[in-house]
Design an enzyme around this catalytic site. Structure first.
Site, mmCIF file in Angstrom:
data_model
loop_
_atom_site.group_PDB
_atom_site.id
_atom_site.type_symbol
_atom_site.label_atom_id
_atom_site.label_comp_id
_atom_site.label_asym_id
_atom_site.label_seq_id
_atom_site.Cartn_x
_atom_site.Cartn_y
_atom_site.Cartn_z
ATOM 1 N N HIS A 243 -9.939 1.688 -0.168
ATOM 2 C CA HIS A 243 -8.486 1.465 -0.137
ATOM 3 C C HIS A 243 -8.048 0.850 -1.459
ATOM 4 O O HIS A 243 -8.299 -0.324 -1.725
ATOM 5 C CB HIS A 243 -8.144 0.532 1.028
ATOM 6 C CG HIS A 243 -6.686 0.463 1.351
ATOM 7 N ND1 HIS A 243 -5.703 0.914 0.495
ATOM 8 C CD2 HIS A 243 -6.037 -0.014 2.458
ATOM 9 C CE1 HIS A 243 -4.521 0.719 1.050
ATOM 10 N NE2 HIS A 243 -4.702 0.163 2.243
ATOM 11 N N GLU B 125 -1.497 5.221 13.823
ATOM 12 C CA GLU B 125 -1.230 6.429 13.043
ATOM 13 C C GLU B 125 -1.636 7.681 13.806
ATOM 14 O O GLU B 125 -0.933 8.694 13.777
ATOM 15 C CB GLU B 125 -1.951 6.378 11.702
ATOM 16 C CG GLU B 125 -1.623 7.590 10.832
ATOM 17 C CD GLU B 125 -2.235 7.559 9.441
ATOM 18 O OE1 GLU B 125 -1.787 8.337 8.581
ATOM 19 O OE2 GLU B 125 -3.167 6.749 9.220
ATOM 20 N N CYS C 35 0.805 -1.223 0.000
ATOM 21 C CA CYS C 35 0.000 0.000 0.000
ATOM 22 C C CYS C 35 0.836 1.271 0.000
ATOM 23 O O CYS C 35 0.285 2.373 -0.010
ATOM 24 C CB CYS C 35 -0.958 -0.014 1.183
ATOM 25 S SG CYS C 35 -1.992 -1.492 1.208
ATOM 26 N N PHE D 259 1.688 -3.337 4.410
ATOM 27 C CA PHE D 259 2.140 -4.680 4.757
ATOM 28 C C PHE D 259 3.621 -4.794 4.385
ATOM 29 O O PHE D 259 4.068 -4.258 3.363
ATOM 30 C CB PHE D 259 1.349 -5.726 3.974
ATOM 31 C CG PHE D 259 -0.041 -5.993 4.503
ATOM 32 C CD1 PHE D 259 -0.571 -5.277 5.555
ATOM 33 C CD2 PHE D 259 -0.827 -6.987 3.925
ATOM 34 C CE1 PHE D 259 -1.847 -5.532 6.035
ATOM 35 C CE2 PHE D 259 -2.110 -7.257 4.387
ATOM 36 C CZ PHE D 259 -2.623 -6.531 5.449
ATOM 37 N N LYS E 222 -9.789 7.546 2.305
ATOM 38 C CA LYS E 222 -10.332 6.195 2.158
ATOM 39 C C LYS E 222 -11.773 6.084 2.645
ATOM 40 O O LYS E 222 -12.469 5.128 2.299
ATOM 41 C CB LYS E 222 -9.438 5.184 2.875
ATOM 42 C CG LYS E 222 -8.075 4.999 2.215
ATOM 43 C CD LYS E 222 -7.234 3.964 2.950
ATOM 44 C CE LYS E 222 -5.880 3.777 2.278
ATOM 45 N NZ LYS E 222 -4.979 4.922 2.493
ATOM 46 N N HIS F 118 -3.052 8.038 6.196
ATOM 47 C CA HIS F 118 -3.240 6.735 5.554
ATOM 48 C C HIS F 118 -4.647 6.221 5.856
ATOM 49 O O HIS F 118 -5.334 5.715 4.977
ATOM 50 C CB HIS F 118 -2.172 5.769 6.046
ATOM 51 C CG HIS F 118 -2.159 4.447 5.353
ATOM 52 N ND1 HIS F 118 -1.993 4.316 3.989
ATOM 53 C CD2 HIS F 118 -2.302 3.181 5.850
ATOM 54 C CE1 HIS F 118 -2.034 3.032 3.670
ATOM 55 N NE2 HIS F 118 -2.222 2.323 4.766
#
Length: 407
Positions: free
Chosen positions: A336, A313, A162, A395, A331, A302
């Protein structure tokens, strides 16, 4: 301008909010979700996603080659065409050897791979397309863009889950500041709304299950968030050195002034609980841009709408930027888009700086009391912004932070 600054002179977007930069910007500013039930996902526990419109090829000649392009490449080319036009560039006359392409993706041509696997199993090897690999390899969006636009400089794909789209922009900036290119088309594309992809994320427990109301399913930083909504899309930004843009009279939308990149080395899918890697990436990016934390006016988070990632975050932003800049998370509206998300959100951050307007976080109804942030919600917020950052975490423990400034 710093010698390390590069300018954004063109932006192209295609997302679940619509085809084109203006439709995506309007959709995000409207503050409503775009997810919907998908026939492709019928029968799954999670049967909804964010779907981008099918891009139409601009000419008959390009229409004839569409059959050999995976959907993620078609989305990338649509965004790239808009970005090049927005930058007022003519590929027929630009210096091809000085033009580069770097496009990120997490899963590349997964639609083609799965379709050809079905052919192999159901009909045999002779039914597998010889174009399987030219269509499905992750680098083919960059390769096809270079082919279409006559970009003869470096081209490659960034694959950091991502963070792929954000890492593409950071790579492009290094090419420009290092003198390797005069122009770079940089961004990301993803089209992975497949049953296998969705099932994999569902098995990880990271997807929202709000089947009764898909548009409101993605709820970044909301107390009732239950996971992200998978989506697709593409964003391409035209980046140039300031002097190159000035010489041809191209007005910049924003300045990409700094980049930070770190790795958690903590867990394959979970962020470091203290956000150590994200903090270092943010600090790196600010040092690179030669700005102090208190100079940051805005954060495009994010904001995945998963319980763990949003909490980590939020703590990172609050600790590193204690003066409380405005925060939004796209998002909520767009879902996403995996490897494209970082590029989409970077484009939106550049537009936020340009328009002095912060889009709201869609579906943010009840702010998590443990999230100490100035979250924009309900309606867009007018705000003069000199410095903004865009966060991308992935990830594999990848952390990338981009810093944008007003020109």
């Amino acid at each position: 301008m710093s010698r390390r600054d590069v300018v954004v002179t063109g932006i192209g977007l295609i997302t679940p909010a619509g085809a084109g930069r203006d439709r995506t910007w309007s959709g995000v500013c409207a503050g409503t979700g775009t997810a919907a039930a998908s026939p492709e996902l019928k029968g799954l526990t999670v049967d909804f996603c964010g779907t981008a419109p099918e891009p139409g090829p601009p000419t008959a000649a390009m229409r004839r080659k569409t059959w050999r392009l995976d959907r993620f490449t078609r989305l990338a080319l649509a965004a790239a065409r808009e970005a090049v036009a927005d930058a007022r560039l003519d590929p027929a006359t630009w210096p091809g050897p000085r033009v580069g392409v770097v496009l990120g993706s997490a899963l590349g041509g997964i639609n083609t791979t799965l379709a050809q696997l079905t052919r192999l199993r159901e009909h045999g090897a002779e039914y597998v397309s010889p174009s399987l690999h030219p269509m499905s390899l992750v680098n083919m969006a960059a390769g096809e863009a270079a082919l279409e636009f006559g970009a003869l400089g470096p081209s490659l794909a960034t694959v950091t889950a991502c963070a792929s789209g954000a890492d593409a922009l950071a790579t492009a900036r290094s090419w420009l500041t290092g003198g390797l290119c005069d122009i770079v088309l940089a961004g990301g594309a993803e089209a992975a709304n497949t049953p296998l992809t969705v099932t994999g994320f569902e098995r990880l427990g990271v997807l929202s299950r709000r089947r009764d109301d898909p548009p409101s399913a993605s709820r970044p930083f909301d107390a009732d968030r239950d996971g992200f909504v998978i989506a697709e899309g593409a964003a391409v930004l035209v980046l140039e050195r300031p002097e190159h843009a000035r010489a041809r009279g191209a007005p910049p939308r924003a300045v990409l002034a700094g980049c930070g990149s770190t790795t958690d080395a903590h867990h394959p899918t979970a962020p470091h609980p203290g956000g150590a890697g994200a903090r270092r990436a943010l600090a790196q990016a600010l040092r690179d841009a030669d700005v102090t934390p208190k100079e940051v006016d805005h954060v495009n988070a994010h904001g995945t709408a998963t319980a763990l990632n949003d909490a980590v975050e939020a703590r990172v932003i609050a600790a590193c930027l204690p003066h409380g800049p405005s925060v939004t998370a796209a998002k909520g509206a767009l879902g996403h888009a995996l490897g494209a998300a970082g590029a989409v959100e970077a484009a939106l951050t550049a537009l936020t700086v340009q328009h002095a307007l912060v889009p709201p976080t869609a579906n943010l109804r009840r702010i998590d009391p443990s999230v100490p942030l100035d979250l924009v919600r309900g309606a867009p917020r007018p705000q003069h912004i000199e410095v903004a950052i865009s966060n991308s975490f992935a990830f594999g423990g990848h952390n990338t932070v981009l810093v944008f400034r007003k020109p």
